[in-house]
Scaffold this active site. Structure first.
Site, PDB file in Angstrom:
ATOM      1  N   PHE A  24       0.848  -1.197   0.000  1.00  0.00           N
ATOM      2  CA  PHE A  24       0.000   0.000   0.000  1.00  0.00           C
ATOM      3  C   PHE A  24       0.881   1.243   0.000  1.00  0.00           C
ATOM      4  O   PHE A  24       1.762   1.397   0.849  1.00  0.00           O
ATOM      5  CB  PHE A  24      -0.902   0.007   1.244  1.00  0.00           C
ATOM      6  CG  PHE A  24      -1.800   1.216   1.325  1.00  0.00           C
ATOM      7  CD1 PHE A  24      -2.963   1.285   0.577  1.00  0.00           C
ATOM      8  CD2 PHE A  24      -1.475   2.292   2.143  1.00  0.00           C
ATOM      9  CE1 PHE A  24      -3.785   2.411   0.641  1.00  0.00           C
ATOM     10  CE2 PHE A  24      -2.291   3.409   2.221  1.00  0.00           C
ATOM     11  CZ  PHE A  24      -3.447   3.472   1.467  1.00  0.00           C
ATOM     12  N   GLY A  25       0.648   2.140  -0.961  1.00  0.00           N
ATOM     13  CA  GLY A  25       1.374   3.405  -1.032  1.00  0.00           C
ATOM     14  C   GLY A  25       0.436   4.563  -0.739  1.00  0.00           C
ATOM     15  O   GLY A  25      -0.704   4.586  -1.210  1.00  0.00           O
ATOM     16  N   GLU A  99      12.978   3.738   0.689  1.00  0.00           N
ATOM     17  CA  GLU A  99      12.291   4.153   1.916  1.00  0.00           C
ATOM     18  C   GLU A  99      13.196   4.051   3.148  1.00  0.00           C
ATOM     19  O   GLU A  99      12.703   3.987   4.278  1.00  0.00           O
ATOM     20  CB  GLU A  99      11.030   3.296   2.111  1.00  0.00           C
ATOM     21  CG  GLU A  99      10.065   3.304   0.931  1.00  0.00           C
ATOM     22  CD  GLU A  99       9.461   4.673   0.646  1.00  0.00           C
ATOM     23  OE1 GLU A  99       9.244   5.440   1.601  1.00  0.00           O
ATOM     24  OE2 GLU A  99       9.249   4.993  -0.541  1.00  0.00           O
TER      25      GLU A  99
HETATM   26  C1  SIN Z   1       4.528   5.833   0.617  1.00  0.00           C
HETATM   27  O1  SIN Z   1       4.418   6.580  -0.364  1.00  0.00           O
HETATM   28  O2  SIN Z   1       3.744   4.881   0.791  1.00  0.00           O
HETATM   29  C2  SIN Z   1       5.630   6.015   1.613  1.00  0.00           C
HETATM   30  C3  SIN Z   1       6.106   7.398   1.790  1.00  0.00           C
HETATM   31  C4  SIN Z   1       6.771   7.978   0.579  1.00  0.00           C
HETATM   32  O3  SIN Z   1       7.647   7.323  -0.013  1.00  0.00           O
HETATM   33  O4  SIN Z   1       6.437   9.104   0.194  1.00  0.00           O
END
Ligand code: SIN
Length: 189
Positions: A24-25, A99
């Site tokens: 999930f993003g 990340e």
């Molecule tokens: C995400 O997008 O799910 C994690 C945070 C990011 O990389 O901006």
């Protein structure tokens, strides 16, 4: 917790043996899918909200002048909209590197618009990580974002790309859109 979470995430074995895993993003992972995926679907997770409370030393800022990027914070009853990707396990090599600035993989229930649910993973930077910045007034967050830049580009692009992606998904997010509004006002618009 150490700033670089790669080693910690490599020990996360919740989905070992699975040929495919849902991810999930909710931040840049919505609008920047720089990895292979089998399928992607708009989705939500419960009881968490997006906040620009995480420092970015490696993408939208530097160790000396961190930018502000998104993490998820506990928020009972909330629904956070994002994008789910079905990926193969080797993609985590790339994602853990991307990340690495404080985010850890967490198991979560991902819900789709048709009522379907799957168990998957989400990267969250908790308030115990070394790059955590924490809450601030949204106008201050906008000012911070306006003045930050890192190896992945201007911090303001992270905000505007995410806000645009949420609009394409037809989703509201009071925090993101408030920070975006303050940024436009600071720009004189
Ligand atoms: C995400 O997008 O799910 C994690 C945070 C990011 O990389 O901006």
């Amino acid at each position: 917790m150490s700033l670089n979470t790669i080693a910690l995430n490599r020990r996360m074995n919740r989905f070992d043996g699975h040929a495919q895993v849902w991810l999930f993003g909710y931040g840049s992972l919505i609008y920047k899918a720089d990895f292979p995926y089998v399928e992607r679907r708009p989705a939500r997770i419960r009881d968490r909200s997006r906040r620009f409370w995480q420092g970015s030393h490696d993408h939208r800022g530097t160790p000396e002048a961190p930018g502000r990027v998104l993490t998820l914070v506990p928020d009972p009853g909330a629904l956070c909209a994002g994008m789910a990707y079905l990926i193969t396990p080797e993609v985590f090599h790339h994602l853990d590197h991307r990340e690495k600035n404080g985010y850890l993989r967490h198991a979560t229930t991902i819900e789709f618009g048709d009522g379907g649910r799957v168990e998957g993973l989400v990267y969250i930077a908790a308030d115990t990580n070394a790059a955590w910045l924490g809450p601030a007034p949204e106008v201050e967050i906008a000012r911070h974002i306006a003045n930050s830049e890192g190896p992945s580009g201007h911090n303001r692009d992270y905000l505007t790309h995410l806000a645009d992606a949420l609009r394409v998904l037809g989703e509201d997010d009071a925090h993101v859109f408030a920070v975006e509004k303050h940024l436009k006002e600071l720009d004189g618009g």
